[in-house]
Design a protein around this motif. Structure first.
Motif, mmCIF file in Angstrom:
data_model
loop_
_atom_site.group_PDB
_atom_site.id
_atom_site.type_symbol
_atom_site.label_atom_id
_atom_site.label_comp_id
_atom_site.label_asym_id
_atom_site.label_seq_id
_atom_site.Cartn_x
_atom_site.Cartn_y
_atom_site.Cartn_z
ATOM 1 N N ASN A 1 -0.011 -48.412 46.497
ATOM 2 C CA ASN A 1 0.802 -47.276 46.044
ATOM 3 C C ASN A 1 -0.027 -46.345 45.155
ATOM 4 O O ASN A 1 -1.050 -46.749 44.603
ATOM 5 N N ASN A 2 0.450 -45.119 45.019
ATOM 6 C CA ASN A 2 -0.201 -44.179 44.103
ATOM 7 C C ASN A 2 0.853 -43.318 43.421
ATOM 8 O O ASN A 2 2.050 -43.472 43.682
ATOM 9 N N MET A 3 0.402 -42.427 42.554
ATOM 10 C CA MET A 3 1.350 -41.628 41.775
ATOM 11 C C MET A 3 2.176 -40.702 42.680
ATOM 12 O O MET A 3 3.316 -40.358 42.355
ATOM 13 N N ALA A 4 1.627 -40.336 43.821
ATOM 14 C CA ALA A 4 2.379 -39.475 44.749
ATOM 15 C C ALA A 4 3.627 -40.214 45.257
ATOM 16 O O ALA A 4 4.671 -39.600 45.487
ATOM 17 N N ASP A 5 3.522 -41.526 45.437
ATOM 18 C CA ASP A 5 4.694 -42.321 45.858
ATOM 19 C C ASP A 5 5.779 -42.257 44.792
ATOM 20 O O ASP A 5 6.967 -42.101 45.095
ATOM 21 N N VAL A 6 5.356 -42.408 43.543
ATOM 22 C CA VAL A 6 6.307 -42.359 42.426
ATOM 23 C C VAL A 6 6.958 -40.977 42.369
ATOM 24 O O VAL A 6 8.171 -40.835 42.204
ATOM 25 N N SER B 1 4.479 -56.148 33.791
ATOM 26 C CA SER B 1 4.541 -56.611 35.180
ATOM 27 C C SER B 1 4.739 -55.389 36.071
ATOM 28 O O SER B 1 5.094 -54.316 35.566
ATOM 29 N N PRO B 2 4.531 -55.530 37.363
ATOM 30 C CA PRO B 2 4.656 -54.356 38.237
ATOM 31 C C PRO B 2 6.083 -54.090 38.727
ATOM 32 O O PRO B 2 6.274 -53.344 39.673
ATOM 33 N N ILE B 3 7.085 -54.740 38.088
ATOM 34 C CA ILE B 3 8.479 -54.575 38.524
ATOM 35 C C ILE B 3 9.254 -53.836 37.436
ATOM 36 O O ILE B 3 9.268 -54.266 36.277
ATOM 37 N N VAL B 4 9.894 -52.729 37.816
ATOM 38 C CA VAL B 4 10.761 -52.017 36.861
ATOM 39 C C VAL B 4 12.111 -51.774 37.528
ATOM 40 O O VAL B 4 12.170 -51.439 38.712
ATOM 41 N N SER B 5 13.192 -51.974 36.758
ATOM 42 C CA SER B 5 14.536 -51.860 37.331
ATOM 43 C C SER B 5 15.397 -50.916 36.509
ATOM 44 O O SER B 5 15.187 -50.761 35.296
ATOM 45 N N PHE B 6 16.384 -50.349 37.195
ATOM 46 C CA PHE B 6 17.211 -49.311 36.571
ATOM 47 C C PHE B 6 18.673 -49.504 36.970
ATOM 48 O O PHE B 6 18.963 -49.901 38.106
ATOM 49 N N ALA B 7 19.565 -49.198 36.028
ATOM 50 C CA ALA B 7 20.998 -49.254 36.342
ATOM 51 C C ALA B 7 21.336 -48.078 37.258
ATOM 52 O O ALA B 7 20.748 -46.999 37.134
ATOM 53 N N VAL B 8 22.258 -48.327 38.183
ATOM 54 C CA VAL B 8 22.642 -47.295 39.154
ATOM 55 C C VAL B 8 24.146 -47.086 39.073
ATOM 56 O O VAL B 8 24.914 -48.042 39.237
ATOM 57 N N LYS B 9 24.561 -45.834 38.829
ATOM 58 C CA LYS B 9 26.010 -45.564 38.749
ATOM 59 C C LYS B 9 26.597 -45.385 40.140
ATOM 60 O O LYS B 9 27.567 -46.012 40.497
ATOM 61 N N ASP B 10 25.983 -44.515 40.928
ATOM 62 C CA ASP B 10 26.525 -44.226 42.262
ATOM 63 C C ASP B 10 25.594 -44.801 43.329
ATOM 64 O O ASP B 10 24.631 -44.157 43.760
ATOM 65 N N ARG C 1 -0.077 -50.011 36.311
ATOM 66 C CA ARG C 1 0.535 -49.727 34.997
ATOM 67 C C ARG C 1 0.975 -48.263 34.829
ATOM 68 O O ARG C 1 2.110 -48.006 34.422
ATOM 69 N N PRO C 2 0.113 -47.270 35.160
ATOM 70 C CA PRO C 2 0.573 -45.878 34.994
ATOM 71 C C PRO C 2 1.764 -45.527 35.894
ATOM 72 O O PRO C 2 2.569 -44.673 35.537
ATOM 73 N N LEU C 3 1.860 -46.191 37.035
ATOM 74 C CA LEU C 3 2.968 -45.892 37.960
ATOM 75 C C LEU C 3 4.296 -46.372 37.362
ATOM 76 O O LEU C 3 5.289 -45.635 37.340
ATOM 77 N N THR C 4 4.305 -47.609 36.864
ATOM 78 C CA THR C 4 5.554 -48.131 36.279
ATOM 79 C C THR C 4 5.867 -47.419 34.953
ATOM 80 O O THR C 4 7.033 -47.165 34.640
#
Ligand SMILES: Cc1ncc(COP(=O)(O)O)c(C=O)c1O
Length: 376
Positions: free
Chosen positions: A363-368, A325-334, A300-303
């Motif tokens: 995973n951990n916060m360093a990955d993020v 949920s553990p999935i987060v998505s983002f719009a990508v311009k380039d 949760r803190p990672l997402t």
């Protein structure tokens, strides 16, 4: 964007210290030290323990068959795996059958309900692309398929209510959308289906092992998933069929050596993958030892951090706030520039029109932080 080092270390420690077992999880997945792998929604790395049990099984197959065969004597290992999966989703073991994959399970449900004979099936555009292809092909063959479109990457329940009617046979929905991690309100959807005499099928591949599932409390009739994502390994899957619907509402439409088996095993047709079963035996035991709530607490803190930081870097979120949920998505311009930055930093996510980031237990916060730095 950048967190002060002290705050970052504290956040990493908080994320890593959820339970002692999770604090050690990173060491169980050596892949996590080779690159920044934030892509479990595509495929989960194998743990050392799971790989070792598969290796042991393979060695037995190479060096002498007896011990390999013993593992499957009287179906004990299969019974154990079914019981562990049943526990994970609060089902009874006799409601679980093996299936090669999620989409095979979904097809077994569609055929078993005889949907092509008339009536309609309702789904939505946050369902998996391959499943939507299935429904569009069936539409060409005459099935009345109603696909509810999302609004800002959320399904408006009223839009679903508008298309469900007395002729609806099935509502088919992914619990967690593979597109943006959106978690559907399954109980409400199931109540709507049942009040119209319809059934509910859920695709659980992005949910099982990632978020709590309770088929009874959620009112789920049929559920299918593969194991290679949040169930931590195996091209192997499960089909859950509510006990009272077995061979009543859901007829077996394919026949073979397993047709006379009891419970949901009757939908298996053939001998299942023993290697897949060995893999899942270890992986499910591992997941149960951690506990789904602890896994959620770890991720949760990672997402949350990604949802907070990514928009400022030019990647607005397409995952609604508060998504559990553990999935987060983002719009990508380039797309090309983003791909190059991630490749250079050895950060692995899903990139295909949008960016999907899906951290797991290793995973951990360093990955993020590495992902955020790569995009800054
Ligand atoms: C929501 C969803 N359903 C189904 C699938 C495919 O599952 P399978 O290969 O088990 O049929 C995927 C794969 O990414 C998925 O994300």
């Amino acid at each position: 964007m950048k967190m002060p080092r002290r705050q970052f270390v504290a956040a990493s420690a908080a994320a890593a210290a959820t339970t002692p077992a999770i604090a050690n999880a990173r060491a169980d997945f050596p892949w996590a030290s080779k690159e920044t792998y934030l892509n479990t929604a595509t495929e989960h790395p194998l743990s050392r323990q799971t790989a070792a049990s598969m290796q042991e099984y393979l060695n037995a197959l190479v060096n002498g068959p007896d011990s390999a065969r013993d593992k499957f004597e009287n179906g004990q290992l299969m019974t154990k795996v079914k019981a562990m999966f049943a526990k994970l989703i609060n089902a009874q073991p006799n409601e679980i059958g093996f299936t090669p994959s999620t989409q095979t399970g979904e097809n077994i449900v569609l055929e078993g309900l005889n949907v092509m004979a008339g009536g309609n099936v309702v789904t939505n555009d946050l369902h998996y692309g391959g499943s939507l292809l299935n429904y569009r092909e069936r539409r060409k063959q005459g099935l009345d398929v109603r696909i509810v479109e999302h609004k800002d990457y959320v399904m408006d329940f009223r839009d679903l209510e508008r298309v469900v009617d007395r002729k609806t046979k099935l509502i088919a929905i992914a619990i967690v959308s593979n597109i943006n991690g959106y978690v559907h309100e399954i109980r409400k959807i199931a109540d709507l289906a049942h009040s119209h005499g319809a059934y509910v099928y859920v695709d659980a591949i992005q949910a099982a092992g990632a978020v709590p599932i309770d088929v009874k409390a959620m009112g789920i009739d049929f559920l299918a998933c593969s194991a290679y994502k949040w169930l931590q390994g195996g091209r192997f899957g499960y089909l859950h069929v509510r006990e009272d619907l077995q061979e009543t509402a859901l007829k077996g439409k394919l026949f073979g050596g397993r047709t006379t088996a009891k419970g949901a095993s009757r939908y298996e047709i053939s001998t299942v993958s023993h290697l897949g079963c060995v893999c899942q035996s270890e992986a499910l035991a591992y997941i149960h030892s951690l506990g789904i709530d602890a896994v959620r607490a770890h991720v949760r803190p990672l997402t949350a951090r990604l949802l907070k930081e990514m928009p400022a870097l030019g990647y607005p979120s397409i995952t609604p706030k508060g998504t559990e949920s553990p999935i987060v998505s983002f719009a990508v311009k380039d797309q090309a520039a983003t791909k190059a930055k991630l490749k250079k930093a050895k950060v692995v996510v899903t990139l295909g029109g949008y960016m999907r980031v899906s951290p797991s237990v290793f995973n951990n916060m360093a990955d993020v932080e590495r992902l955020l730095e790569a995009l800054a």
